[in-house]
Design a protein around this motif. Sequence first.
Motif, short mmCIF file in Angstrom:
data_model
loop_
_atom_site.label_atom_id
_atom_site.label_comp_id
_atom_site.label_asym_id
_atom_site.label_seq_id
_atom_site.Cartn_x
_atom_site.Cartn_y
_atom_site.Cartn_z
N GLY A 218 -19.61 -87.35 51.36
CA GLY A 218 -20.44 -86.79 50.31
C GLY A 218 -20.70 -85.31 50.48
O GLY A 218 -20.82 -84.80 51.60
N PHE A 219 -20.85 -84.61 49.33
CA PHE A 219 -21.15 -83.19 49.30
C PHE A 219 -22.18 -82.92 48.21
O PHE A 219 -21.90 -83.08 47.02
CB PHE A 219 -19.89 -82.35 49.03
N ASP A 220 -23.39 -82.56 48.61
CA ASP A 220 -24.41 -82.16 47.65
C ASP A 220 -24.26 -80.66 47.44
O ASP A 220 -24.81 -79.84 48.18
CB ASP A 220 -25.80 -82.50 48.17
N VAL A 221 -23.50 -80.32 46.43
CA VAL A 221 -23.16 -78.91 46.19
C VAL A 221 -24.42 -78.09 45.91
O VAL A 221 -24.58 -76.98 46.44
CB VAL A 221 -22.17 -78.79 45.01
N SER A 222 -25.33 -78.62 45.13
CA SER A 222 -26.52 -77.86 44.74
C SER A 222 -27.39 -77.48 45.92
O SER A 222 -28.00 -76.41 45.93
CB SER A 222 -27.34 -78.68 43.73
N ASN A 223 -27.46 -78.34 46.92
CA ASN A 223 -28.31 -78.08 48.08
C ASN A 223 -27.55 -77.60 49.31
O ASN A 223 -28.17 -77.20 50.30
CB ASN A 223 -29.11 -79.34 48.43
N GLY A 224 -26.23 -77.65 49.28
CA GLY A 224 -25.43 -77.05 50.33
C GLY A 224 -25.25 -77.86 51.60
O GLY A 224 -25.00 -77.29 52.66
N TYR A 225 -25.40 -79.19 51.52
CA TYR A 225 -25.15 -80.01 52.70
C TYR A 225 -24.71 -81.41 52.27
O TYR A 225 -24.71 -81.75 51.08
CB TYR A 225 -26.38 -80.09 53.61
#
Length: 266
Positions: A218-225
């Motif tokens: 998983g990649f939470d692009v908006s939060n950067g982690y």
Amino acid sequence: MLLKINHETRYIYDAPVQYGLQQVRLRPKERPGQEVKSWNIEIDGGKVELSFVDQHCNHVDLISIDRGRTEIAIKCTGEVDNSDGSGIMGSHSGFAPLWYFKQATDLTKPGAETRKLVKALGDDFENDIAKLHALSAAVVEKVAYRTGQTDAETDAETALRVGEGVCQDHSHIFCAAARMLGFPARYVSGYLMMSDRVDQDATHAWAEAYIEGLGWVGFDVSNGYSPDERYVRIATGLDYREASPISGLRFGSGSEDMIVTLQVQQ
């Protein structure tokens, strides 16, 4: 981490609804690292006609709106126990094969802007994880997080041109670019416990890419982690339309308003 969730979505129509159906994907997925302790959905102004599991193993409730209603509310309450897997979801399962997640959709169709983003990324990376984290950082650098600039029908290319968007746009862009790089990628909708607030006004979205030897990551692009134990996965799909918490149709004229109240807390 045991998370308690209270989530209500209320639709208000300015004219009585003669016929309406909604597909509701609001039951968290059981998986290693995510155990659903309890979950309940209540419908005020409608009823569940049937339930099924779709090609992504999402649990879908098909809800009809009671004839003549001007409001319908969908209320979810429950507890989910999560552990931190450093964003690694593991091996692929479900009815859709991996190659299915390499195809573009109307919302993730790559164009000139996506190609420029991928080209600027370069090839000097130690491994695929590093490359995809760099892609995630490049997306949010190119498209600043800002509400009100895009909507549910905004595609990845348009969001890149606008240069502003929300988690849905970041996830669509990431999926489009990751697929260009040869990775299967999918959109994820769910909940996130935020550190600075309890009350929220929307669910969250992030992306996952399949990496050989690791599986889905998983990649939470908006939060950067990468997602940790604060995240609750609800539904997955090629894009927002396949993983949307609620989608549907209704017959009749008039407009609608939607009010969302959401609390995610430990």
